[in-house]
Design a protein around this motif. Sequence first.
Motif, mmCIF file in Angstrom:
data_model
loop_
_atom_site.group_PDB
_atom_site.id
_atom_site.type_symbol
_atom_site.label_atom_id
_atom_site.label_comp_id
_atom_site.label_asym_id
_atom_site.label_seq_id
_atom_site.Cartn_x
_atom_site.Cartn_y
_atom_site.Cartn_z
ATOM 1 N N LEU A 1 25.656 -2.900 3.354
ATOM 2 C CA LEU A 1 25.272 -3.800 2.264
ATOM 3 C C LEU A 1 26.394 -4.747 1.848
ATOM 4 C CD1 LEU A 1 23.245 -1.228 0.150
ATOM 5 C CD2 LEU A 1 22.315 -3.141 1.479
ATOM 6 N N PHE A 2 27.628 -4.464 2.270
ATOM 7 C CA PHE A 2 28.730 -5.373 1.940
ATOM 8 C C PHE A 2 28.492 -6.766 2.529
ATOM 9 C CE2 PHE A 2 32.469 -2.201 1.082
ATOM 10 C CZ PHE A 2 31.729 -1.609 0.070
ATOM 11 N N ALA A 3 27.849 -6.848 3.685
ATOM 12 C CA ALA A 3 27.539 -8.155 4.285
ATOM 13 C C ALA A 3 26.617 -8.965 3.376
ATOM 14 C CB ALA A 3 26.914 -7.970 5.663
ATOM 15 N N ASP A 4 25.708 -8.285 2.684
ATOM 16 C CA ASP A 4 24.816 -8.972 1.747
ATOM 17 C C ASP A 4 25.572 -9.485 0.523
ATOM 18 O OD1 ASP A 4 22.235 -8.562 3.150
ATOM 19 O OD2 ASP A 4 22.673 -6.450 2.765
ATOM 20 N N VAL A 5 26.596 -8.765 0.110
ATOM 21 C CA VAL A 5 27.436 -9.235 -0.994
ATOM 22 C C VAL A 5 28.166 -10.509 -0.567
ATOM 23 C CG1 VAL A 5 29.417 -8.705 -2.477
ATOM 24 C CG2 VAL A 5 27.726 -6.923 -1.965
ATOM 25 N N VAL A 6 28.744 -10.498 0.629
ATOM 26 C CA VAL A 6 29.449 -11.678 1.136
ATOM 27 C C VAL A 6 28.489 -12.870 1.200
ATOM 28 C CG1 VAL A 6 30.618 -12.673 3.144
ATOM 29 C CG2 VAL A 6 31.167 -10.338 2.406
ATOM 30 N N GLU A 7 27.295 -12.642 1.726
ATOM 31 C CA GLU A 7 26.302 -13.726 1.825
ATOM 32 C C GLU A 7 25.919 -14.239 0.438
ATOM 33 O OE1 GLU A 7 21.722 -14.526 3.357
ATOM 34 O OE2 GLU A 7 22.768 -12.725 4.029
ATOM 35 N N PHE A 8 25.724 -13.344 -0.523
ATOM 36 C CA PHE A 8 25.382 -13.751 -1.879
ATOM 37 C C PHE A 8 26.482 -14.627 -2.471
ATOM 38 C CE2 PHE A 8 25.042 -13.400 -6.456
ATOM 39 C CZ PHE A 8 23.677 -13.482 -6.679
ATOM 40 N N LEU A 9 27.726 -14.215 -2.284
ATOM 41 C CA LEU A 9 28.847 -14.992 -2.820
ATOM 42 C C LEU A 9 28.970 -16.360 -2.151
ATOM 43 C CD1 LEU A 9 31.477 -12.145 -3.199
ATOM 44 C CD2 LEU A 9 30.373 -13.426 -5.048
ATOM 45 N N GLU A 10 28.634 -16.445 -0.871
ATOM 46 C CA GLU A 10 28.689 -17.726 -0.164
ATOM 47 C C GLU A 10 27.610 -18.686 -0.640
ATOM 48 O OE1 GLU A 10 28.370 -16.478 3.916
ATOM 49 O OE2 GLU A 10 30.545 -16.125 4.091
ATOM 50 N N ASN A 11 26.492 -18.143 -1.154
ATOM 51 C CA ASN A 11 25.348 -18.973 -1.519
ATOM 52 C C ASN A 11 25.126 -19.131 -3.018
ATOM 53 O OD1 ASN A 11 24.399 -19.561 1.177
ATOM 54 N ND2 ASN A 11 23.857 -17.391 1.303
#
Length: 148
Positions: free
Chosen positions: A18-28
Amino acid sequence: MIIDTLDMLGRYVALNPLFADVVEFLENNDLSIMAEGKYEIKGEDLFLNLTTATAKTTETAVLETHDEMIDIQIPLSGNETYGYTPRRYLPEGEYNKAKDITKLPDTPADDYVTCRPGMFAIFFPQDGHAPCISEEEGIRKAIFKVRN
């Protein structure tokens, strides 16, 4: 516990899917302009609490642990210090399953670390942490709650 700069968060995605989803959220998303509140990203497995927390001192901050969730805490408005003690060295406390938290008042932290905006701290279930220590009156912060 992990402390690093936000541009390095992607290096930790192997620790939890789920850390990848956090990174994606922060990028968007721009946390600095988002309204305070709870944002579900992947239901109850991954969500964001965006809040302005009441600042505490090292004497008034309370150590806490979580059994089911990992915290990724990001200070937004100023520096935030966290008390830290490995869970194995903490006394037993009463676990609130509904809130996934054990609070340990009157237990001082062993160490303290400070993050400034542009940094993050990850606290795993084995990490006792006392958040919200700041010289500011209130600290705007993002707390990603990630299923362990």
